[in-house]
Enzyme design. Sequence first.
Site, PDB file in Angstrom:
ATOM      1  N   GLU A  49     -11.982  10.630   3.364  1.00 25.73           N
ATOM      2  CA  GLU A  49     -10.908   9.700   3.023  1.00 25.73           C
ATOM      3  C   GLU A  49     -10.429   9.980   1.602  1.00 25.73           C
ATOM      4  O   GLU A  49     -11.171   9.788   0.638  1.00 25.73           O
ATOM      5  CB  GLU A  49     -11.393   8.251   3.120  1.00 25.73           C
ATOM      6  CG  GLU A  49     -10.358   7.227   2.685  1.00 25.73           C
ATOM      7  CD  GLU A  49     -10.916   5.816   2.596  1.00 25.73           C
ATOM      8  OE1 GLU A  49     -10.360   5.013   1.823  1.00 25.73           O
ATOM      9  OE2 GLU A  49     -11.919   5.530   3.293  1.00 25.73           O
ATOM     10  N   ARG A  53      -4.740   6.716  -4.853  1.00 25.25           N
ATOM     11  CA  ARG A  53      -4.832   6.071  -6.153  1.00 25.25           C
ATOM     12  C   ARG A  53      -4.334   6.959  -7.288  1.00 25.25           C
ATOM     13  O   ARG A  53      -4.273   6.510  -8.433  1.00 25.25           O
ATOM     14  CB  ARG A  53      -6.278   5.663  -6.444  1.00 25.25           C
ATOM     15  CG  ARG A  53      -6.871   4.717  -5.416  1.00 25.25           C
ATOM     16  CD  ARG A  53      -8.302   4.369  -5.756  1.00 25.25           C
ATOM     17  NE  ARG A  53      -8.973   3.702  -4.658  1.00 25.25           N
ATOM     18  CZ  ARG A  53     -10.258   3.374  -4.665  1.00 25.25           C
ATOM     19  NH1 ARG A  53     -11.005   3.640  -5.716  1.00 25.25           N
ATOM     20  NH2 ARG A  53     -10.802   2.771  -3.608  1.00 25.25           N
ATOM     21  N   THR A  77      -6.503   3.661   0.937  1.00 25.61           N
ATOM     22  CA  THR A  77      -5.643   2.799   0.109  1.00 25.61           C
ATOM     23  C   THR A  77      -4.209   2.850   0.617  1.00 25.61           C
ATOM     24  O   THR A  77      -3.248   2.886  -0.150  1.00 25.61           O
ATOM     25  CB  THR A  77      -5.705   3.174  -1.390  1.00 25.61           C
ATOM     26  OG1 THR A  77      -7.040   3.540  -1.748  1.00 25.61           O
ATOM     27  CG2 THR A  77      -5.294   1.979  -2.256  1.00 25.61           C
ATOM     28  N   LYS A 137     -12.111  -1.563   8.778  1.00 20.57           N
ATOM     29  CA  LYS A 137     -12.836  -1.370   7.529  1.00 20.57           C
ATOM     30  C   LYS A 137     -13.246  -2.748   7.015  1.00 20.57           C
ATOM     31  O   LYS A 137     -12.418  -3.667   6.986  1.00 20.57           O
ATOM     32  CB  LYS A 137     -11.933  -0.678   6.513  1.00 20.57           C
ATOM     33  CG  LYS A 137     -12.493  -0.604   5.093  1.00 20.57           C
ATOM     34  CD  LYS A 137     -11.508   0.109   4.178  1.00 20.57           C
ATOM     35  CE  LYS A 137     -12.012   0.179   2.750  1.00 20.57           C
ATOM     36  NZ  LYS A 137     -11.119   0.977   1.875  1.00 20.57           N
TER      37      LYS A 137
END
Length: 216
Positions: A49, A53, A77, A137
């Site tokens: 993953e 960011r 994200t 998640k």
Amino acid sequence: MTSASAPAAPPDVSVLDLAPVLPVVVLHDAADAVPLARALVAGGLPAIEVTLRTPAALASIRAMATEVPGAVVGAGTVLSPRHVRDTVEAGARFLVSPGWTEALLEAMKASGVPFLPGVSTTSEVVALLERGVTEMKFFPAEAAGGTDYLRALSAPLPRARFCPTGGISAGSAPSYLSLPNVGCVGGSWMVPGDAVAAKDWDRVARLAAEAAALAP
């Protein structure tokens, strides 16, 4: 599920079942993406993953997806329909979000790749189950109640399966992985910042192998 711009995860294999640990990667330099991914795959962690960011995220996803055989590269994200579109176009084969809205959920469903929307409350889990989503998640795992919370959810909501992420370490991961409703855990301890900065890919591969061995 498939996409015109990127192949989906292997058929009939959930992202939650590819490995016991899903590395959560933050990259500031896309030049590190390929050697890092190769080290993780060599250590037995094919699903990766890459979080959105940093400005290097999309280029990192694209490089891993095109240059590292065996890597199943996803985007983390993911916060908006635009993130969904851009990351799938870059080669992301699954999507992970810290939370979800109706617009984001619809975009992820339409993307053609597997996705893990983030939840931290029972109501959010029930709402996703109502919408046909069973894999999620759990974030932020430690702050949101940890293993006790997930264990409590397993009896009334047995269809829900989770990838807990947030504050999990090599020491705490086995307790999560022992739960019946946890498929894998997300973490970053196998990609420590000092190892990435030093380009110590052998260390990353060793830590990845230790993480891959945590399967119950």
